[in-house]
Design a protein around this motif. Sequence first.
Motif, mmCIF file in Angstrom:
data_model
loop_
_atom_site.group_PDB
_atom_site.id
_atom_site.type_symbol
_atom_site.label_atom_id
_atom_site.label_comp_id
_atom_site.label_asym_id
_atom_site.label_seq_id
_atom_site.Cartn_x
_atom_site.Cartn_y
_atom_site.Cartn_z
ATOM 1 N N ASN A 3 0.817 -1.221 0.000
ATOM 2 C CA ASN A 3 0.000 0.000 0.000
ATOM 3 C C ASN A 3 0.850 1.270 0.000
ATOM 4 O OD1 ASN A 3 0.826 -0.599 2.555
ATOM 5 N ND2 ASN A 3 -0.950 0.273 3.565
ATOM 6 N N ILE A 6 2.157 3.048 -4.249
ATOM 7 C CA ILE A 6 1.594 4.179 -5.018
ATOM 8 C C ILE A 6 2.220 5.506 -4.571
ATOM 9 C CG2 ILE A 6 -0.507 5.496 -5.534
ATOM 10 C CD1 ILE A 6 -2.025 2.812 -5.522
ATOM 11 N N PRO A 7 2.254 5.804 -3.257
ATOM 12 C CA PRO A 7 2.922 7.056 -2.845
ATOM 13 C C PRO A 7 4.394 7.100 -3.255
ATOM 14 C CG PRO A 7 1.715 6.094 -0.994
ATOM 15 C CD PRO A 7 1.623 5.125 -2.106
ATOM 16 N N THR A 10 4.642 7.784 -6.841
ATOM 17 C CA THR A 10 4.266 9.174 -7.132
ATOM 18 C C THR A 10 5.458 10.106 -6.941
ATOM 19 O OG1 THR A 10 2.010 8.698 -6.416
ATOM 20 C CG2 THR A 10 2.649 11.020 -6.527
ATOM 21 N N ILE A 11 6.180 9.904 -5.839
ATOM 22 C CA ILE A 11 7.350 10.771 -5.592
ATOM 23 C C ILE A 11 8.410 10.543 -6.675
ATOM 24 C CG2 ILE A 11 9.211 11.371 -3.994
ATOM 25 C CD1 ILE A 11 7.433 10.565 -1.693
ATOM 26 N N MET A 94 3.241 16.403 1.163
ATOM 27 C CA MET A 94 3.602 15.056 1.616
ATOM 28 C C MET A 94 3.471 14.921 3.131
ATOM 29 S SD MET A 94 6.879 14.353 -0.824
ATOM 30 C CE MET A 94 7.483 16.007 -0.689
ATOM 31 N N SER A 97 0.054 14.114 4.353
ATOM 32 C CA SER A 97 -0.518 12.872 3.819
ATOM 33 C C SER A 97 -0.220 11.713 4.781
ATOM 34 C CB SER A 97 0.087 12.584 2.438
ATOM 35 O OG SER A 97 1.379 12.046 2.595
ATOM 36 N N PRO A 98 -0.867 10.574 4.561
ATOM 37 C CA PRO A 98 -0.610 9.439 5.465
ATOM 38 C C PRO A 98 0.717 8.738 5.214
ATOM 39 C CG PRO A 98 -2.594 9.087 4.098
ATOM 40 C CD PRO A 98 -1.908 10.282 3.571
ATOM 41 N N MET A 99 1.479 9.201 4.232
ATOM 42 C CA MET A 99 2.742 8.539 3.879
ATOM 43 C C MET A 99 3.704 8.453 5.057
ATOM 44 S SD MET A 99 4.646 9.637 0.405
ATOM 45 C CE MET A 99 4.063 11.301 0.408
ATOM 46 N N PRO A 100 4.290 7.286 5.306
ATOM 47 C CA PRO A 100 5.326 7.230 6.349
ATOM 48 C C PRO A 100 6.610 7.923 5.881
ATOM 49 C CG PRO A 100 4.991 5.056 5.399
ATOM 50 C CD PRO A 100 4.000 5.969 4.732
ATOM 51 N N SER B 75 -1.121 8.149 10.484
ATOM 52 C CA SER B 75 -1.455 7.856 9.079
ATOM 53 C C SER B 75 -2.956 7.691 8.886
ATOM 54 C CB SER B 75 -0.736 6.587 8.609
ATOM 55 O OG SER B 75 0.619 6.869 8.422
ATOM 56 N N GLY B 105 -1.956 10.478 -5.245
ATOM 57 C CA GLY B 105 -0.937 9.428 -5.144
ATOM 58 C C GLY B 105 -0.337 9.351 -3.755
ATOM 59 N N TYR B 107 -1.791 9.791 -1.126
ATOM 60 C CA TYR B 107 -2.779 9.126 -0.261
ATOM 61 C C TYR B 107 -3.021 7.681 -0.699
ATOM 62 C CZ TYR B 107 -3.903 13.457 2.135
ATOM 63 O OH TYR B 107 -3.824 14.588 2.913
#
Lengths: 255, 310
Positions: A3, A6-7, A10-11, A94, A97-100, B75, B105, B107
């Motif tokens: 999961n 995708i992030p 994107t980067i 970023m 966002s939920p991205m770690p 998150s 993206g 998200y």
Amino acid sequence: MSNHLIPLGTIVRREIMRIMRIWTQTLIPPAITMTLYFVIFGKLIGSRIGQMHGFTYMQYIVPGLVMMSIITNSYGNISSSFFGAKFGRFVEEMLVSPMPNWVILLGYVTGAVVRGVIVGALVLVIALFFTDLHVAHPLITVLSVILGATVFSLAGFVNAVFAKKFDDIALVPTFVLTPLTYLGGVFYSVDLLGEPWRSISMVNPILYMVNAFRFGVLGVSDVPIVTAFVVMLVFVVGLSAVGLHLLRRGVGLRS
Amino acid sequence: MTTPALHVKDLRKTYGNGVEALKGISLTVQPGDFFALLGPNGAGKSTLIGILSSLVNASGGDAEIFGVSIHKRRSDAMRLIGLVPQEINFNQFEKPFDICVNQAGFYGIGRVEAMLRAEKYLKELRLWDKAHHQARMLSGGMKRRLMIARAMMNEPKLLILDEPTAGVDIEIRRSMWQFVSGINAAGTTVILTTHYLEEAEQLCRNIAIIDQGRIVQNTTMKSLLSTLDVETFVLDVSTLPASLPTLPGVTLRVIDDHTIEAEMSRSHDLNSLFAALSSHGVTVTSMRNKANRLEELFVRLVEHGRETAA
């Protein structure tokens, strides 16, 4: 992990788009600079130097110049891109966002490694106009490129996190990276140096990267190849830990 | 019991320079609400929003978004929020379409779905014709709308708008409110900070006023406005009489040759005022509130809070 693909993608995609959007700044200047190195050091001066470790001087300096391009471009890409995101405040896209944090770090590092590899490939192609090259150890060549680019991408990231103005991201390349590169065995074998310069050179991490790559391409090295890879891995682990710590603390990013 | 959209518990923030921006704020916003968070500059609104969106580290306390702690499950909490910040914070060299797709993206939304959403929201915010131009070419109002479109990409359950209409002309402001009202009606909880208090009065059902890091009022808009006992009207008149009528509970003041100010209790009817003016030969050509009702209350509450603190 899946999961986060995708992030991460994107980067990386955004970074590659940036490299391509400003290709006249990211790809052409290193190609021109290295062409000049090949003409001046390889052709004009090299013809008077003779052989080094059984290779012509031109052949000997090609791996060093390729690695030098990879290192400086990986470093320059991440430091300017991440600092630009900080300066323009779009790093917040970023951060909210939920991205770690590790995805942010890995995304930027991958983008920087991609630029290093593209520039390295360009320089290698240019080198083939000046000399013949046969890659002795392809796997070692590839691994040394990726590890070397990763080390300096991570270092560039740390620089960008601490930088408060654009001058701050130019300081390290000018006063640290360039001298270390020139003293890292790009143009000579450290075996030619007398003491204490030889011992001093041995603490320069760039020496190990240049020699790992030179071993991969030519099959010769001033340092044991295992030591070179251990040094690079230690730097990757150490700098990754520093980068993640800075992101977790929000240094220069969160109030 | 319904889980609140936002539950803030004793939230504190002291910056490195010693400034105490939040002094233990507690607040609850119910799902589906259109909530106004008002306060003077430097009151702590942006700090609160910064903590909720994880751009500012809290010094103490916690906040839950639909029951999810922003500290324990950052998150998961961030997936529920959309943020429209006060400052422009997108890459001006990217195109609006790419800015929106990239945000999706981040998200974890796949590219195909992201492109569909980008088209939908850019069209709804009347930016589609600029979708493939560099963002720096957009006008100020377009940039603000782009930030709303970007914040909608993860289709948040809680949308936080931090002064989204600052410097935007009235027409665009109205179209923005139409859009935000629409998504609120569709179920998205909205928290709004604004300096245009008439907007807050028109749009929001509940309100919190924050000053010097503390909540000085937290109630429904209706009950807050009902506490306003005196109103001041500005009357444009054709001619001024030699003397003004005297009415119990009404204070009349001459401002200039064609303007009278009438301060009166909210319980006082306007008919008697008009009758008295008419009997003195005064024709009222138009009339308006001297200040927005919420604005008057806001100033009083903030001033009262400061006097109490002093």
